[in-house]
Enzyme design. Structure first.
Site, PDB file in Angstrom:
ATOM      1  N   GLU A  42      -7.888  -8.998  14.906  1.00  0.00           N
ATOM      2  CA  GLU A  42      -8.064  -9.381  16.315  1.00  0.00           C
ATOM      3  C   GLU A  42      -9.399 -10.077  16.519  1.00  0.00           C
ATOM      4  O   GLU A  42      -9.485 -11.085  17.203  1.00  0.00           O
ATOM      5  CB  GLU A  42      -7.983  -8.140  17.206  1.00  0.00           C
ATOM      6  CG  GLU A  42      -6.573  -7.607  17.389  1.00  0.00           C
ATOM      7  CD  GLU A  42      -6.497  -6.581  18.503  1.00  0.00           C
ATOM      8  OE1 GLU A  42      -7.543  -5.971  18.797  1.00  0.00           O
ATOM      9  OE2 GLU A  42      -5.421  -6.400  19.070  1.00  0.00           O
ATOM     10  N   ARG A  49      -2.979   4.685   3.765  1.00  0.00           N
ATOM     11  CA  ARG A  49      -3.114   5.781   4.728  1.00  0.00           C
ATOM     12  C   ARG A  49      -3.504   7.084   4.022  1.00  0.00           C
ATOM     13  O   ARG A  49      -2.927   8.144   4.260  1.00  0.00           O
ATOM     14  CB  ARG A  49      -1.812   5.977   5.510  1.00  0.00           C
ATOM     15  CG  ARG A  49      -1.649   5.009   6.658  1.00  0.00           C
ATOM     16  CD  ARG A  49      -2.704   5.246   7.691  1.00  0.00           C
ATOM     17  NE  ARG A  49      -2.647   4.330   8.828  1.00  0.00           N
ATOM     18  CZ  ARG A  49      -3.667   4.061   9.601  1.00  0.00           C
ATOM     19  NH1 ARG A  49      -4.842   4.593   9.356  1.00  0.00           N
ATOM     20  NH2 ARG A  49      -3.563   3.237  10.621  1.00  0.00           N
ATOM     21  N   GLY A  62      -7.385   3.894   2.989  1.00  0.00           N
ATOM     22  CA  GLY A  62      -7.013   4.532   4.251  1.00  0.00           C
ATOM     23  C   GLY A  62      -6.392   3.556   5.223  1.00  0.00           C
ATOM     24  O   GLY A  62      -6.030   3.919   6.337  1.00  0.00           O
ATOM     25  N   ASP A  63      -6.238   2.279   4.799  1.00  0.00           N
ATOM     26  CA  ASP A  63      -5.754   1.229   5.696  1.00  0.00           C
ATOM     27  C   ASP A  63      -4.249   1.293   5.926  1.00  0.00           C
ATOM     28  O   ASP A  63      -3.517   2.003   5.238  1.00  0.00           O
ATOM     29  CB  ASP A  63      -6.112  -0.142   5.108  1.00  0.00           C
ATOM     30  CG  ASP A  63      -7.026  -0.917   6.049  1.00  0.00           C
ATOM     31  OD1 ASP A  63      -6.961  -0.638   7.253  1.00  0.00           O
ATOM     32  OD2 ASP A  63      -7.764  -1.782   5.591  1.00  0.00           O
ATOM     33  N   ASP A  74     -10.990   1.734  -4.155  1.00  0.00           N
ATOM     34  CA  ASP A  74     -10.856   1.612  -2.712  1.00  0.00           C
ATOM     35  C   ASP A  74     -10.599   0.137  -2.389  1.00  0.00           C
ATOM     36  O   ASP A  74     -10.810  -0.731  -3.235  1.00  0.00           O
ATOM     37  CB  ASP A  74     -12.157   2.102  -2.061  1.00  0.00           C
ATOM     38  CG  ASP A  74     -12.128   1.993  -0.544  1.00  0.00           C
ATOM     39  OD1 ASP A  74     -11.084   2.277   0.047  1.00  0.00           O
ATOM     40  OD2 ASP A  74     -13.157   1.607   0.035  1.00  0.00           O
ATOM     41  N   LYS A  75     -10.144  -0.159  -1.180  1.00  0.00           N
ATOM     42  CA  LYS A  75      -9.902  -1.547  -0.811  1.00  0.00           C
ATOM     43  C   LYS A  75     -11.031  -2.106   0.047  1.00  0.00           C
ATOM     44  O   LYS A  75     -11.719  -3.052  -0.353  1.00  0.00           O
ATOM     45  CB  LYS A  75      -8.568  -1.688  -0.057  1.00  0.00           C
ATOM     46  CG  LYS A  75      -8.263  -3.110   0.379  1.00  0.00           C
ATOM     47  CD  LYS A  75      -7.083  -3.175   1.323  1.00  0.00           C
ATOM     48  CE  LYS A  75      -7.400  -2.660   2.698  1.00  0.00           C
ATOM     49  NZ  LYS A  75      -8.361  -3.506   3.451  1.00  0.00           N
ATOM     50  N   THR A  76     -11.230  -1.506   1.217  1.00  0.00           N
ATOM     51  CA  THR A  76     -12.183  -2.055   2.183  1.00  0.00           C
ATOM     52  C   THR A  76     -13.603  -1.954   1.662  1.00  0.00           C
ATOM     53  O   THR A  76     -14.094  -0.872   1.385  1.00  0.00           O
ATOM     54  CB  THR A  76     -12.077  -1.295   3.517  1.00  0.00           C
ATOM     55  OG1 THR A  76     -10.711  -1.246   3.911  1.00  0.00           O
ATOM     56  CG2 THR A  76     -12.891  -1.976   4.594  1.00  0.00           C
ATOM     57  N   ASN A 113     -15.859   8.106   2.365  1.00  0.00           N
ATOM     58  CA  ASN A 113     -14.470   8.516   2.168  1.00  0.00           C
ATOM     59  C   ASN A 113     -14.050   8.440   0.702  1.00  0.00           C
ATOM     60  O   ASN A 113     -13.003   8.956   0.325  1.00  0.00           O
ATOM     61  CB  ASN A 113     -13.533   7.665   3.033  1.00  0.00           C
ATOM     62  CG  ASN A 113     -13.609   6.187   2.692  1.00  0.00           C
ATOM     63  OD1 ASN A 113     -14.698   5.639   2.512  1.00  0.00           O
ATOM     64  ND2 ASN A 113     -12.473   5.533   2.582  1.00  0.00           N
ATOM     65  N   ARG A 118      -2.951 -13.002   5.985  1.00  0.00           N
ATOM     66  CA  ARG A 118      -2.376 -11.950   6.833  1.00  0.00           C
ATOM     67  C   ARG A 118      -1.767 -12.631   8.050  1.00  0.00           C
ATOM     68  O   ARG A 118      -2.457 -13.376   8.751  1.00  0.00           O
ATOM     69  CB  ARG A 118      -3.458 -10.959   7.254  1.00  0.00           C
ATOM     70  CG  ARG A 118      -4.079 -10.207   6.092  1.00  0.00           C
ATOM     71  CD  ARG A 118      -5.473  -9.730   6.420  1.00  0.00           C
ATOM     72  NE  ARG A 118      -5.506  -8.764   7.498  1.00  0.00           N
ATOM     73  CZ  ARG A 118      -5.518  -7.447   7.328  1.00  0.00           C
ATOM     74  NH1 ARG A 118      -5.504  -6.948   6.114  1.00  0.00           N
ATOM     75  NH2 ARG A 118      -5.556  -6.624   8.357  1.00  0.00           N
TER      76      ARG A 118
END
Length: 1170
Positions: A506, A769, A682-683, A407-409, A799, A601
């Site tokens: 943000e 995704r 899922g990003d 997974d990434k996050t 997840n 980023r």
């Protein structure tokens, strides 16, 4: 009662209807004959067994093992017919094996039950009988109204009824479900939003009709019927009304919701895979070898039976004078007699199948797993978390991994964004101590004052502070009606304020602007307030142009305090720069490229000013598009395109998604070890690619191939063919593949083979995704491919549970996203960087230990039973045993069991530091190489050779020449008395015990005091036991054939001579072979063994693997003595607490290109103390 029994046994009755009707607060209709639907309770179950099904289910799983089932059959045969050996010789070891395994698996499942009970017993508040009642999570029923407070997780899937906000909205994060950390807004139905108190909720009359439980996290179809003043009002329900179990409430004081899906029917639980029994490759190899040995056993039994009848064809041997047949034996059926003899031989030779192998393997896995928890290198000091083992059955699988799915996050990243640099009007700035400093300058102002930003810089910061969808929370008492919503601005304090953003980027940008001096203070209605260097400004928010994947930008239209109209927009450079007509476009483009090369980023910021007339036209366009009933999406895109043009470029930002420590080095080590890494997240696509580049998963020099936004099977197939062609045409460049969830679904539906071909030719694959079950499908795709590679999945959130359960090995990260992944994993670690040592060191050790254990067990059992087979040729196949029954029972249990168990716990072929610094050594044990058929054949043939030497060596040296047996007083007439079958069998058994024990000693590379104790102690125990067993008349024994046999045998000097000669004859060729291969054809592992002593000081101690739980040194006395003699290290130093570790000496600030292998040779590996 019947339903309860079915639930306990793991069976759930199927749903009878396609929809479910839920009465809010369980207020069922009083009229008519209403039969309520039955729903699952709210218990989460990750365990395999219950108290009712443990015995039958565990026995079924254990007797699936060939050896266990085989020994059960042998035991039953021994009970039914007259056999040469007692049923106890098979029944007792079988009972011991089954019991030990059941206790171990029961203990592991009890730990899962304990973790489940923590979740199921968590306190929750439910509205019942007009009041708020505290109960346990497992007691929530479908239809209950549940209260959830800020920062709590939802205990069930809820339909939102109301919140503390007047509009009935709430904000949640679903990071533990889909990996997204952004804030999501959910809504309640207008008729229920006003029910903000328990009293109002108690009087609420409403019914929810919805679909039955579905695993899709983003799909929910239903409707709510609210009865007000006798009138029924029907409102639609969608995903925006559903709060999922596992999500967390943010920025909202409290909410009330009605439970819709509970327990194992919640969407989170449906995304778990059913927990199945994972079996390692070694266990599968063991079963294959057992089948081969079963074939050898049947061959020996059939051959012995045939030869027996061939021998008895002669009348003198069919019924000799000393063994006359009874009348019943003469009249018995020849077929039954043949079967009976065959079964008797089967029982006689059955020890060739080593039942104790399984119990030794179970003990090795269970005890060996503690080393992972005790390893100080896998301990994370900041969070005070050590590695934990949930399933010890897969230890050796850690040494066979070929694919890692991560997974990434929260797994590769810390889930934290930090503002690093920006470009304003063509000038690069960086943040230093809360100030924007132009490139090449320092922040040292002569008077120490903060430089006042003007013009472009100020407009840029205002755009950053206003162009977003950030929510704000103040940790202060709630505002009372009529007060100024911005009254807290006067006493503004950053310690009281917390930002919640729709994306972590943000949040990082708004926080950075606040530090520099332009602080966003919040939104009230359609008014946004910022504070610019102490001066408050209020802007009216007119329109928000939401972000979408096609435009890749978002905008806001504001009315300034002076009355003007301005549009601020931000997005990817490819979505902004083509529409910019003013500003330093080329310089900004260069700066964006520089930021991207640093792994930041990037976002580009622009603005556009409107005259009042232009704004009226813009407003008309937007309103017309938003109220259109036909083709609304297309018209909105057209309106956005009309507005977001002729932009004035302001600048760009560079934000760093903070990676976890040493992620880049870990991925590179795995790559050098021959392990392919796939990132499944899922990003969003852009976010995922950016992180892949910054963590070294994708290289800067890699050719990135994309399979994105495919809409049909044909389009997907064509794109796959193009990618396959590009890969074939260019063999030099490394390729990386990026694929999104929608395209993946199409690829897996019809073009699985083509997709796999593309993936296998890529050095790295990134899937973005991804829904949770899609992650599991990708893992299953690799698992079931023709090569059958061993897969490992690692993640930190709910997840990732499906992926973790699907892979051969599942690893949970103890992160910030709850404990679901940890509870459902096989192993749990605190950080991704620990994966390198877990695989390269622990995996390597576990595999070589258990591979040698398996081969050695087959070897020593061949040595054990082959002389028994050969002996039948000398006793007319009368099924006479060569060994005493006590020796038969104790050979595997006592005499030869401990040396191999201790070997399998402590053996280290290479020093741990060398394994970490040379990841390539991992390739030497890949593909189950140590359990290949060739290696298996070598050990089996070696066992047969040694068995022949034991038998015929004893026969030749002791059987023909009686004088060798005698001690000067024994006459030939006494030969049969002194040298009978028990003496011969005991001599063979003695030589065998010594030889197989010394053979293991030759295989041992790492000697501890325990190895010495059990190796020499086992031989000594055999001699002492035999002397006591044969030297005393035991009253409880029925017969005592071995009385004084062993004492007489050892009283002969020639017997000792025979033992020494036979042992040397067996082991000398082994020694010659080892020396020859080590000096003339050394493997890379053997070369590393010669390096490990001077480089890592292997004599000093077992390093962190044998540092005991409280950190004491595991140094042996012999090792310390050698250290003092050689002067290699100070004996008084406690090396186990040394904080130094092997490091390559490049700087963290240097650009690191992980595909540049030459970097690894720039500096020598620093040798460290143990």
């Amino acid at each position: 009662m019947l339903r309860w029994i079915r639930q306990q046994l793991g069976f759930d009755p199927p749903h009878q209807s396609d929809t479910r009707t839920v009465y809010v607060a369980n207020r069922f209709p009083q009229h008519g004959h209403y039969i309520p639907q039955r729903f699952a309770d709210n218990r989460i179950i990750s365990s395999k067994y219950t108290i009712w099904n443990f015995v039958p289910k565990n026995l079924f799983e254990q007797f699936r093992r060939i050896a266990n089932f085989y020994f059960l059959i042998i035991f039953l045969v021994q009970l039914m017919i007259d056999t040469p050996t007692s049923p106890v010789t098979s029944g007792l070891p079988l009972f011991f094996v089954i019991t030990v395994t059941a206790i171990k698996q029961g203990y592991e499942d009890w730990l899962r039950h304990k973790a489940d009970n923590e979740v199921n017993g968590a306190p929750v508040f439910v509205v019942r009988s007009g009041s708020l009642v505290q109960t346990r999570s497992k007691n929530i029923r479908v239809g209950d109204i549940v209260r959830v407070a800020k920062d709590e997780t939802f205990p069930v899937d809820l339909v939102l009824l109301s919140s503390d906000r007047a509009d009935g909205t709430c904000h949640i994060t679903t990071a533990s479900l889909d990996g997204e950390t952004n804030l999501k807004t959910h809504y309640s139905v207008a008729e229920t939003a006003e029910c903000q108190s328990v009293t109002r909720l108690e009087s609420l009359q409403a019914v929810v009709e919805c679909q039955q439980p579905d695993a899709d996290l983003y799909r929910f179809v239903g409707r709510m019927t609210v009865t007000q003043h006798g009138e029924e009002i029907v409102r639609p329900l969608g995903p925006e009304n559903l709060l999922l179990r596992g999500a967390r409430l943010k920025n909202t004081k409290e909410i009330f919701g009605v439970a819709i899906y509970t327990g194992m029917e919640s969407k989170m639980a449906l995304n778990y895979k059913c927990k199945s029994q994972k079996r390692s490759a070694v266990e599968k190899s063991m079963n294959t070898f057992l089948i081969i040995y079963l074939g050898i056993l049947l061959f020996e039994a059939i051959l012995s039976t045939i030869l027996k009848y061939a021998w008895q064809a002669e009348e003198e041997w069919d019924e000799p004078f000393y063994n006359r047949k009874t009348e019943q034996e003469r009249n018995s059926s020849p077929i039954l007699k043949f079967i009976s003899d065959f079964l008797a031989f089967l029982v006689l030779y059955n020890f060739i199948i080593p039942i104790s192998l399984y119990v030794t393997v179970e003990m090795q896995k269970f005890l060996g797993s503690f080393f992972i928890g005790w390893d100080l290198d896998l301990y994370h000091e900041e969070s005070d978390q050590k590695a934990q083992v949930n399933t010890s059955d897969l230890n050796e699988e850690l040494g066979q991994v070929e694919y890692v799915f991560t997974d990434k996050t929260g797994t590769l990243t810390e889930n934290e964004m930090h503002f690093r640099e920006c470009s304003i009007n063509g000038t690069k700035y960086r943040e230093v101590n809360g100030k924007l400093v132009p490139e090449g300058m320092t922040d040292d102002a002569p008077d120490g004052s903060t430089p006042q930003l003007i013009g472009d810089e100020l407009l840029f910061l205002k755009a950053v502070s206003l162009c977003h969808t950030v929510q704000i929370s103040y940790d202060q008492p709630d505002l009372v009606g009529g007060g100024d919503p911005f009254s807290h601005a006067n006493g503004f304090s950053s310690s009281h304020m917390e930002y919640y953003a729709s994306s972590p980027d943000e949040k990082a940008l708004v926080e950075a602007a606040k530090r520099i001096g332009v602080a966003f203070l919040g939104t009230s209605g359609d008014t946004m307030e910022i504070k610019t260097f102490g001066k408050s400004e209020r802007y009216k928010l007119l329109h928000v142009l939401e972000f979408d994947a096609n435009r890749r930008r978002m905008s806001v239209i504001l009315q300034t305090p002076s009355g003007g109209y301005v549009l601020f927009t931000k997005g990817a450079e490819s979505a902004i720069l083509p529409f910019a007509t003013g500003g330093e476009i080329e310089k900004t483009r260069l700066h964006v490229d520089e930021f991207a090369l640093k792994g930041l980023r990037t976002l580009v910021i622009a603005c556009r000013h409107f005259s009042p007339e232009e704004y009226i036209e813009v407003d008309r366009h937007l309103n017309a598009a938003r109220t259109a009933l036909q083709q609304r999406e297309e018209r909105l895109q057209e309106a956005f395109g009309y507005i977001e043009r002729d932009l004035q470029l302001l600048g760009a930002t560079g934000v760093e998604d903070k990676l976890q420590d040493k992620v880049q080095e870990t991925i590179e080590a795995l790559r050098l070890a021959g392990i392919k890494v796939w990132v499944l997240t899922g990003d969003k696509h852009e976010t995922a690619v950016s992180v892949s580049l910054s963590c070294g998963h994708f290289h800067r020099t890699m050719n990135i191939l994309e399979l994105l936004q495919q809409r049909s099977d044909n389009e997907c197939a064509e794109q796959l063919r193009i990618l396959a062609r590009r890969i074939k045409e260019d063999h030099v460049i490394q390729h990386g593949l990026v694929v999104d969830g929608a395209s993946l679904s199409l690829a897996l539906r019809e073009h699985e083979k083509l997709f796999m071909e593309v993936c296998k030719n890529c050095s790295a694959v990134l899937c973005c995704r991804m829904a949770p079950l899609q992650k599991a499908k990708v893992v299953r795709l690799l698992k079931t491919s023709p090569e059958k590679p061993i897969t490992l999945a690692i993640g930190d959130g709910a997840n990732d549970v499906s992926m973790i359960q699907e892979a051969h090995v599942g690893i949970g990260i103890m992160g910030k996203e709850g404990r679901q992944a940890v509870r459902n994993s096989d192993y749990a670690i605190a950080r991704f960087k620990f994966l390198a040592k877990l695989l390269l060191v622990h995996g390597h050790f576990y595999y070589i230990r258990i591979a040698t254990l398996v081969q050695y067990f087959f070897y020593k059992n061949v040595c054990f039973i082959t002389p028994q087979f050969l002996y039948q040729f000398f006793c007319l196949f009368s099924q006479q045993t060569l060994y005493d029954s006590v020796y038969l029972t104790l050979y595997n249990i006592c005499f030869t069991s401990l040396p191999i168990l201790v070997y399998s716990l402590f053996e280290q072929l290479v020093h741990p530091h060398v394994l970490q610094n040379k990841p390539g050594l991992y390739r030497d044990i890949s593909k189950n190489s140590l359990l290949s058929f060739r290696t298996f054949l070598y050990w089996t043939l070696l066992g047969f050779c040694h068995a022949f030497i034991f038998f015929f060596g004893s026969y030749i040296l002791m059987g023909e020449d009686t004088t060798l047996m005698g001690n000067g007083q024994i006459l030939r007439a006494n030969r049969q008395l002194m040298f009978g079958n028990w003496t011969f069998g005991t001599l063979v058994f003695t030589v065998m015990v010594i030889t197989v024990t010394l053979k293991l000693a030759l295989e041992t590379h790492f000697w501890t005091w325990m190895n010495h104790f059990v190796t020499w102690g086992s031989i000594a125990f055999y001699f002492i036991f035999s002397l006591f067993y044969g030297g005393i008349i035991w009253p409880f024994l029925h017969t005592q054939d071995m009385y004084f046999v062993f004492v007489q045998l050892l009283s002969s000097g020639s017997a000792w001579f025979a033992i020494i000669i036979i042992v040397i004859t067996c082991l000398f060729p082994d020694v010659v072979k080892k020396v020859f291969y080590r000096h003339l054809l050394p493997t890379s592992t053997q070369k590393s063994q010669s390096l490990s002593a001077p480089q890592a000081q292997a004599l000093s101690c077992v390093e962190s693997l044998c540092c005991y739980q409280h950190g004491q040194s595991g140094c042996s006395r012999l090792a310390r003595l050698l250290e003092q003699i050689t002067g290699q290290c100070q004996a008084s130093t406690n090396h186990c607490h040394s904080s130094s570790r092997s490091n390559r000496s490049w700087s963290d600030t240097e650009n690191f290109y992980s595909n540049d292998r030459s970097i690894l040779t720039l500096s020598p590996i620093e040798a460290t103390h143990c």
